[in-house]
Write an enzyme that holds these catalytic residues in place. Structure first.
Site: not given
Length: 383
Positions: A71, A152, A201, A329
């Protein structure tokens, strides 16, 4: 033994996916773009099968599926790949939200340095942006609107269904980051109107290092996106580079499994969430839930335990639960969650907030047993 509750960062690979990948690694040695021998043809065959599996899950044509490294790359292509079109049309205004993944936020900020204007829309305390707050930012020179499907950190589902309808009427390009919803909100994704969609994925129990960018066709034309790297003509020039056959096979298999099992997975995730909330209520600890649960996905919960530092709790209870307090992240810099800040939560609540996320193979009793031990640690810290 510690239970893993950080699926939103990366989900463990499904054994059935790994088995398919091993077969591909052992038996599909060719380059999928080699045209002169059967080895290339065999590799191309399994890649195209995976493309069909992705398309089937999303309810689209396989010609609209472009494989990427994940992504992050898909999001970058979706935004930066429009630069040539922006220059031709004079449309250099972008609308996104302040709670997007860093791949969108940082890319948009970089484009602002190059002369693009970017509006960042804040959510309300529920964790959701309103349709009106996005639409009121539209201008004649608006190039793109980019909004994630599911946040998220909080699991809040954004109104991309309504936005897609409105933006299509206005002829504005719409990109959706479906990283946290792909394979979960299957029926809703199939009904969305969008031009571009991204996913990885490894968020749906596939391998790390592969994902896709969906470029929907309208009147037989795909969005005016160009590749942002130079090289060969793989993936029709959208993503040059040798196709990682086994990774693509794994991506396809993960999508196939998700399509077959998403209903029972949703039921299982909902059962775990209800059990976690019940256990939390029984603990006697004071807590707050970040994000309106009426609009949140079933596999994510963001909670603030009053008087308990999330950093202290994560370190003190890591032998019981693998959890986080924000996006993977940004986890190394220990800065306050920019998502919770954008929601307008106070600093003490943010510093006490934890994210728990789970998946189809999370075992209910194991989750609850270890979560109780985490709460016992929280009581000691609170005292």
């Amino acid at each position: 033994m510690s239970v893993y509750l950080d699926y939103n960062a990366s989900a463990p690979i499904d054994q059935r996916v790994l088995d398919e990948m091993i077969i591909a690694y052992q038996n599909k040695a060719g380059n999928a773009d080699s045209r002169t021998h059967s080895f290339g043809e065999e590799a191309r065959s399994v890649v195209e099968n995976a493309r069909k599996q992705v398309a089937s899950l999303l309810g689209i044509s396989s010609s609209e599926v472009f494989f990427t490294s994940g992504a992050t790359e898909s999001n970058n292509i979706a935004l930066q790949g429009l630069k040539e079109y922006a220059e031709k049309t004079g449309k250099k205004h972008i609308i996104t939200t302040s709670i997007e993944h860093k791949t969108i936020l940082e890319t948009a900020k970089h484009m602002a340095i190059d002369g693009y204007e970017v509006d960042f829309v804040n959510p309300n305390e529920s964790g959701q942006v309103s349709v009106e707050s996005v639409l009121e930012k539209l201008r004649e020179d608006t190039l793109l609107v980019s909004v994630m499907h599911v946040n998220n950190e909080t699991g809040a589902i954004q109104p991309v269904l309504e936005l897609g309808d409105e933006l299509q009427k206005r002829g504005v390009l719409f990109h959706i980051d479906a990283t946290q919803s792909c394979g979960k909100l299957v029926e809703e994704i199939r009904s969305l109107k969008y031009d571009m969609l991204s996913f990885s994925a490894h968020k749906l129990m596939g391998p790390q290092g592969v994902g896709a960018l969906i470029l929907k066709r309208k009147a037989y034309k795909r969005p005016p996106v160009k590749g942002i790297m130079y090289g060969g003509q793989q993936e029709q020039g959208i993503r040059p580079g040798t196709i990682p056959v086994a990774l693509v096979v794994g991506c396809g298999k993960a999508c196939e499994i998700a399509e077959q099992e998403y209903k029972e997975n949703e039921s299982h995730s909902r059962q775990i969430k209800l059990a976690i909330l019940s256990t939390l209520e029984e603990s006697g600890l004071k807590y707050q839930i970040n994000g309106n649960q009426d609009i949140c996905i079933s596999s994510t919960l963001n909670i603030a335990i009053d008087g308990v530092s999330s950093e202290a709790l994560m370190i003190s209870s890591k032998q019981y639960c693998g959890i986080s307090n924000g996006s993977a992240c940004t986890s190394s810099n220990y800065s306050p969650s920019y998502v919770l800040v954008a929601m307008g939560l106070d600093v003490s609540r943010i510093e006490s907030s934890l994210r728990l996320s789970w998946g189809p193979n999370s075992e209910l009793n194991e989750v609850i047993d270890n979560f109780r031990k985490l709460l016992d640690v929280a009581k000691l810290i609170a005292n």
